[in-house]
Design an enzyme around this catalytic site. Structure first.
Site, mmCIF file in Angstrom:
data_model
loop_
_atom_site.group_PDB
_atom_site.id
_atom_site.type_symbol
_atom_site.label_atom_id
_atom_site.label_comp_id
_atom_site.label_asym_id
_atom_site.label_seq_id
_atom_site.Cartn_x
_atom_site.Cartn_y
_atom_site.Cartn_z
ATOM 1 N N TRP A 1 46.101 -25.973 21.791
ATOM 2 C CA TRP A 1 46.331 -25.275 20.822
ATOM 3 C C TRP A 1 46.966 -23.757 20.819
ATOM 4 C CZ3 TRP A 1 44.433 -20.922 17.490
ATOM 5 C CH2 TRP A 1 44.672 -21.373 16.166
ATOM 6 N N ASN B 1 41.634 -22.332 29.076
ATOM 7 C CA ASN B 1 41.338 -22.304 27.768
ATOM 8 C C ASN B 1 40.843 -21.033 27.363
ATOM 9 O OD1 ASN B 1 38.267 -23.896 26.027
ATOM 10 N ND2 ASN B 1 40.211 -22.734 25.241
ATOM 11 N N GLU C 1 42.684 -29.937 4.023
ATOM 12 C CA GLU C 1 42.843 -29.912 5.497
ATOM 13 C C GLU C 1 43.457 -31.441 5.833
ATOM 14 O OE1 GLU C 1 39.351 -29.324 8.001
ATOM 15 O OE2 GLU C 1 38.087 -30.402 6.379
ATOM 16 N N HIS D 1 37.350 -18.120 -16.481
ATOM 17 C CA HIS D 1 37.795 -16.723 -16.179
ATOM 18 C C HIS D 1 39.069 -16.757 -15.611
ATOM 19 C CE1 HIS D 1 33.803 -15.123 -17.563
ATOM 20 N NE2 HIS D 1 33.258 -16.252 -16.982
HETATM 21 C C1 F6R Z 1 36.316 -28.063 8.292
HETATM 22 C C2 F6R Z 1 35.936 -27.784 9.686
HETATM 23 C C3 F6R Z 1 35.878 -26.205 9.833
HETATM 24 C C4 F6R Z 1 34.570 -25.999 10.556
HETATM 25 C C5 F6R Z 1 34.812 -24.302 11.120
HETATM 26 C C6 F6R Z 1 33.326 -23.829 11.875
HETATM 27 O O1 F6R Z 1 36.357 -29.502 8.333
HETATM 28 O O2 F6R Z 1 35.559 -28.348 10.384
HETATM 29 O O3 F6R Z 1 35.984 -25.516 8.849
HETATM 30 O O4 F6R Z 1 33.529 -25.967 9.929
HETATM 31 O O5 F6R Z 1 35.554 -24.336 12.068
HETATM 32 O O6 F6R Z 1 33.139 -24.733 13.044
HETATM 33 P P1 F6R Z 1 31.789 -24.630 13.758
HETATM 34 O O7 F6R Z 1 30.658 -25.512 12.643
HETATM 35 O O8 F6R Z 1 32.109 -25.664 14.846
HETATM 36 O O9 F6R Z 1 31.307 -23.439 14.078
#
Ligand code: F6R
Length: 615
Positions: free
Chosen positions: A75, A101, A495, A511
């Site tokens: 990523w 990573n 998303e 509002h």
């Molecule tokens: C949306 C989603 C993200 C995670 C966020 C936090 O579907 O998956 O918004 O909720 O990146 O990730 P965690 O829960 O792994 O800390």
């Protein structure tokens, strides 16, 4: 973000590394690469795009037989996703090969120093700097690879999980970790390396999870040598037995992981309840909470920190905690909390919610809260994750692996465990009566069955999706406990379908957002029986008067909203506090079907990654 995999032993390394990358693709899928050493020569294949593209490219160039290999799925942070910036990266001499990573924050300064010493860089990555730094340290100090890694990492600021080997000594892989996760699978005279245990679960259930500031030398013919880099001391390697199995991480006949995970929710919530929700005995057992009960009961307030969907679960919890346990709650985005110099007291309890347990901002918020003396309680899904280890205590959600990038069962199991915590605190505090408490226990026990019933509306939802698929924008409205559900519904649509959507408390519509409503605007309204039902009906009237297309989530048997809305999706009746657990189900399915109809990559939407280990 990014997934790393490695293997050293007597098996063929390629399929292990390749399949491992497939399992870690949820961590990033901008580019991928594998390096194999066949005893004579290094074979490197890297490509922009997904692991499947890598497999095709490697097959075309010829895959060698090799018993050592490392791989990476990326990523992008530093440098655009292209072949050159993909990992693995080799050092200038070609001897060292490394996957990484994380982010090396001082890479620019290190790069300048290395350039002055004659090093040439081919990519824009911080990782190429790191592999050359290790090479330089190894050369100037005339030390082995393990020592070179140890010395080089002293100069590095940032986060990393790395695996590196030396072509001239291909009987060992050296790994190290700070901030990013790294698991070592221990087999019989073989080692597996991965960002989580899924890549090696069919080969061994023995794993070592490295802690921050630890490294390990994995040499064939001897046990893993783990070292504490801060204390410069050898550690006994703590081998854990994994309970994960292969079926849990496969699609099980579903077209997408997301769909499988939506349908898994009744089972996942049963697992969250298992051994904890005991209505016949009138108790909730949560050992993490029991050990810190007085801190919770004496807390001046509870701060909840999380990101994304987990933050939405925190918002639901705010309603539940305040209503039942009468403890003031504030819910914060971890990314804002960590940088805004918040007031944190010793008497505060901080609950950190995270599916992955690796979210960088949430982790930083936890460290900040701990440094002020607050008790930090984790609600995580991934066992042994960084957040699970960093928190003072906590409860796992036990949802099982969530592979689809869009969070579904993690959300509902987070709400479930938070509900149990709130109910137990309310009982201990005496803020609800014994009979109300007991009734909630029985009602909670029904939730898995009620979710099954909500899932049965799938065909109706698919039809509605086929109308909504043309929309450019959508509004999601809810009130009270279902306001966070509206936010979550909008996030799911955005998303995975890339349709713009906004979630609002229904009463806020007038509002501002009401100006958006016209005949083209679908408005999804959660309008289940609740204290706000009449108010939400009025909001629906307002939308209808402006020709908005209304898709309403209603309680089974509703007739009023049915007469007003263009479409209704029925969910079974629940208590108000538990309603998010059922109302969220149709919204997940709606987004899923729309995304599939639009031909989107549902499990791996563009630009996203499952665990956000960078800020
Ligand atoms: C949306 C989603 C993200 C995670 C966020 C936090 O579907 O998956 O918004 O909720 O990146 O990730 P965690 O829960 O792994 O800390």
């Amino acid at each position: 973000m990014c997934g790393i995999v490695g293997y050293i032993g007597s098996k063929e390394a390629y399929p292990i590394v390749l399949n491992g990358l497939r399992r870690l693709e949820y961590r990033g899928y901008d580019s991928a690469g594998i390096a194999l050493f066949d005893g004579a020569q290094l074979h490197l294949c890297k490509t922009k795009g997904k692991v499947n593209a890598l497999a095709e490219k490697f097959a075309a160039q010829g895959v060698p037989q090799a018993q050592i290999g490392i791989g990476h799925t990326r990523w992008a942070t530093h440098g655009v996703p292209n072949d050159v910036n993909s990992h693995p990266h080799t050092s200038n001499s070609g001897a060292l090969i490394l996957v990484h990573n994380g982010i090396i924050e001082n890479y620019a300064a290190l790069k300048t120093v290395l350039q002055q010493r004659g090093y040439v860089f081919h990519s824009d990555t911080d990782t190429e700097v790191l592999v050359n730094l290790i090479e330089e340290v190894k050369k100037t100090n005339n030390v082995k690879l393990g020592k070179a890694v140890q010395l080089a990492l002293k100069e590095v600021e940032g986060a990393y999980a790395i695996a590196v080997f030396d072509q001239s000594k291909p009987n060992e892989i050296v790994v190290a970790k700070l901030g990013s996760p790294l698991a070592i699978g221990v087999g019989t005279d073989e080692f597996f390396i991965a960002s989580d245990a899924t890549p090696f679960i069919e080969f061994t259930n023995q794993a070592i999870y490295l802690e921050d500031h630890e490294m390990a030398v994995l040499r064939l013919g001897r046990e893993a040598r783990v070292r504490d880099l801060k204390k410069d001391a050898r550690l006994d390697s703590a081998i854990q037995e994994l309970s994960l199995n292969v079926e849990q991480i496969e699609k099980g006949g579903y077209e997408h992981f997301m769909l499988k995970e939506i349908y898994e929710q009744p089972r996942a919530i049963l697992d969250t309840f298992r051994g904890r929700l005991l209505p016949e005995e009138g108790i909730i057992k949560l050992s993490g909470l029991e050990n810190h009960m007085s801190r919770f009961l004496n807390a001046e307030r509870i701060l909840i920190v999380a990101c994304g969907t987990s933050w939405h679960a925190g918002l639901v919890a705010e309603y539940i905690f305040e209503e039942w346990a009468r403890i003031p709650v504030e819910v914060e985005y971890a990314s804002e909390f960590r940088y805004r110099n918040p007031i944190i007291n010793k008497n505060d309890v901080v609950i950190a919610i995270s599916q992955s347990g690796e979210t960088a901002d949430t982790l930083a918020a936890i460290k900040l809260a701990k440094s002020h003396g607050a008790l930090v309680y984790g609600v995580c899904n991934v066992a042994g994750s960084s957040i699970a280890r960093e928190t003072d205590a906590g409860s796992y959600t036990h949802a099982g692996p969530e592979i689809g990038v869009a969070s579904t069962k993690a959300f509902t199991t987070q709400i479930t465990i938070l509900t149990l915590i709130a109910l137990k605190l309310a009982k201990e505090k005496g803020s609800i009566s014994q009979s109300v408490y007991q009734q909630h226990l029985y009602e909670l026990q029904q939730i898995p069955q009620l979710i099954e019933e909500a899932l049965a509306s799938d065909a109706t939802i698919k039809k509605i999706a086929s109308e909504m698929v043309m929309a450019q924008h959508a509004l999601y409205l809810g009130r009270g406990y279902n306001f966070p559900v509206a936010l979550e519904g909008a996030l799911k649509l955005k998303e995975i379908s890339y349709i713009h959507a906004e979630g609002y408390p229904a009463a806020e519509m007038k509002h501002g957002p009401i100006a958006l409503i016209d005949a083209q605007m679908p408005v999804v309204v959660v309008a289940v029986n609740s204290n706000h039902y009449d108010k939400v009906v009025s909001n629906i009237e307002e939308i209808k008067a402006r020709k908005g297309r209304i898709i309403a989530i209603v309680t089974a048997g509703d007739s009023v909203v049915k007469g007003l809305a263009d479409h209704v999706i029925e969910v079974p009746k629940t208590t108000e506090a538990s309603s998010p657990l059922v109302t969220t189900i149709p919204l997940q399915l709606l987004s899923y079907h729309i995304a599939v109809m639009l031909g989107r990559n549902v499990d791996q939407p563009r630009n996203l990654a499952k665990s956000v280990t960078v800020e």
